[in-house]
Design an enzyme around this catalytic site. Structure first.
Site, PDB file in Angstrom:
ATOM      1  N   HIS A   7     -43.610  17.605 -31.957  1.00 18.76           N
ATOM      2  CA  HIS A   7     -43.564  16.259 -32.535  1.00 18.76           C
ATOM      3  C   HIS A   7     -42.207  16.006 -33.205  1.00 18.76           C
ATOM      4  CE1 HIS A   7     -46.154  13.069 -34.877  1.00 18.76           C
ATOM      5  NE2 HIS A   7     -44.999  12.576 -34.486  1.00 18.76           N
ATOM      6  N   HIS A   9     -38.889  13.113 -33.355  1.00 22.01           N
ATOM      7  CA  HIS A   9     -38.499  11.731 -33.030  1.00 22.01           C
ATOM      8  C   HIS A   9     -36.993  11.584 -33.176  1.00 22.01           C
ATOM      9  CE1 HIS A   9     -42.550  10.057 -32.936  1.00 22.01           C
ATOM     10  NE2 HIS A   9     -42.820  10.514 -34.138  1.00 22.01           N
ATOM     11  N   TYR A 189     -50.755   5.063 -39.995  1.00 18.32           N
ATOM     12  CA  TYR A 189     -50.692   6.270 -39.155  1.00 18.32           C
ATOM     13  C   TYR A 189     -52.001   7.063 -39.257  1.00 18.32           C
ATOM     14  CZ  TYR A 189     -45.652   6.315 -37.970  1.00 18.32           C
ATOM     15  OH  TYR A 189     -44.410   6.059 -37.452  1.00 18.32           O
ATOM     16  N   HIS A 218     -50.330  14.291 -37.019  1.00 15.71           N
ATOM     17  CA  HIS A 218     -50.523  14.265 -38.468  1.00 15.71           C
ATOM     18  C   HIS A 218     -51.808  15.004 -38.846  1.00 15.71           C
ATOM     19  CE1 HIS A 218     -48.776  10.330 -36.967  1.00 15.71           C
ATOM     20  NE2 HIS A 218     -47.736  10.989 -37.412  1.00 15.71           N
ATOM     21  N   GLU A 278     -42.617  16.582 -37.084  1.00 12.26           N
ATOM     22  CA  GLU A 278     -42.288  15.152 -37.064  1.00 12.26           C
ATOM     23  C   GLU A 278     -40.930  14.880 -37.717  1.00 12.26           C
ATOM     24  OE1 GLU A 278     -44.933  12.114 -38.831  1.00 12.26           O
ATOM     25  OE2 GLU A 278     -44.666  10.929 -37.017  1.00 12.26           O
TER      26      GLU A 278
HETATM   27 ZN   LIG Z   1     -44.507  10.746 -35.126  1.00 10.51          ZN
END
Ligand SMILES: [Zn+2]
Length: 332
Positions: A7, A9, A189, A218, A278
């Site tokens: 994960h 970005h 989220y 998450h 993330e």
């Molecule tokens: Zn994400």
């Protein structure tokens, strides 16, 4: 130790991309192509993301466009199509410049009220022509108003058929929230993750698609914490056991506190948790109690005394290779 982060970005993109987005929303016809050089991409990644990955011992990351700015609720469907192509091309270029560090995962050109089947062309382009290994699927393209059908509706089935055919899993990932009731990363989220879990539990989706694979990020939202509640609902309705979902469903370990991480692994089991940070997102601030950033998630996993080396390896590496078969081929 091999550590795969499922994960990541591309949130440090050069600012030209934001300007391009604004212009696109004003007038799609005159926007042309986004111009960013390879040197700009290199620079945007070397000083932060790649450095942090190295320092934390992260071998490789799945890398997708920034999630909030997917903003499927903004503009028309043609805007979403152009935007998805542009953002996907950028993560592809990042993965070409740093093939040892990144494998690309695509966003989809979703738009509220528009059939998900319209995303198939972009998914095929990314997977077949550019080596993407997964996609991010927004369960709520309206950005916090939930105006489209739930994930178990046939509305979504053509896209699932294509995912199964291409052997690509989807990470369920909302974009930004335009509903002021829901803070983007704090409420929307986690709502999205929890809602997707419940939609899968209450449906026969995986009976229709036995090989479909989803990753709920998450840490699965509220699902692991409320496992007993979901078991109770399933028992009362006489649905199949909740654990059956774990044939098709994985949670990422993007949980930013020790107890939460331990609860997730205890509840879902080591076979169904994938290591994740993330980067860069919500967890990039420094925890004053530890002096480390919240998203430094290897520290929570490494601190678990009851986790065997075998289970740790599943979470760090082998589960990801199983869930993402195209990643396994790419890393061979
Ligand atoms: Zn994400």
């Amino acid at each position: 130790v091999t550590i795969i982060d499922v994960h990541g970005h591309y949130t440090t993109v050069p600012n030209e991309q934001r300007i391009y987005r604004r212009r696109m929303l004003e007038d799609l016809d005159s926007v042309g192509e986004l111009k960013i050089t390879d040197d700009q991409i290199r620079e945007s990644l070397e000083k932060a993301q790649l450095k942090d990955q190295r320092e934390r011992g992260i071998t490789h990351a799945l890398f997708s466009p920034a999630a909030g700015p997917m903003a499927h609720h903004e503009g028309t469907e043609p805007v979403s199509q152009t935007w998805a192509r542009t953002c996907n091309d950028l993560v592809y270029r990042a993965s070409t410049l740093f093939p040892d560090s990144f494998t690309p995962v695509c966003m989809l050109p979703q738009s509220p009220g528009v059939k998900p089947a319209n995303c198939i062309e972009e998914l095929e382009r990314c997977v077949n022509q550019m080596g993407f290994v997964g996609c991010n699927l927004n369960p709520d393209p309206s950005g916090g108003y939930w105006t489209d059908p739930p994930l178990h509706d046939r509305w979504w089935y053509p896209l699932y058929e294509k995912m199964v055919e291409l052997e690509v899993p989807a990470m369920i990932h909302v974009a930004g929230s335009c509903n002021p009731n829901f803070h983007g990363t704090g409420a929307h989220y986690i709502n999205g993750d929890t809602t997707a879990f419940m939609q899968m539990l209450e449906s026969k989706l995986f009976e229709d698609f036995p090989t479909l694979k989803f990753v709920i990020p998450h840490g699965g939202g509220a699902a692991p914490y409320h496992w007993g509640r979901y078991r109770a609902i399933a028992e009362r309705a006489q649905w199949r056991p909740i654990e059956d979902l774990l044939q098709n469903l994985w949670f990422d370990g993007c949980v930013y506190n020790q107890l939460g991480m331990e609860l997730l692994i205890r509840t879902a089991g080591a076979d169904n948790v994938l290591f994740a940070t993330e980067m860069y997102g919500t967890g990039q601030s420094v925890d004053p109690r530890t002096g480390r950033t919240f998203d430094d998630t290897t520290t929570y996993i490494d601190a678990i005394e009851w986790l065997s080396e075998e289970d740790k390896r599943k979470i760090y590496e082998t589960n990801a290779l199983k869930v993402y078969p195209r990643l396994a081929k790419r890393l061979e």
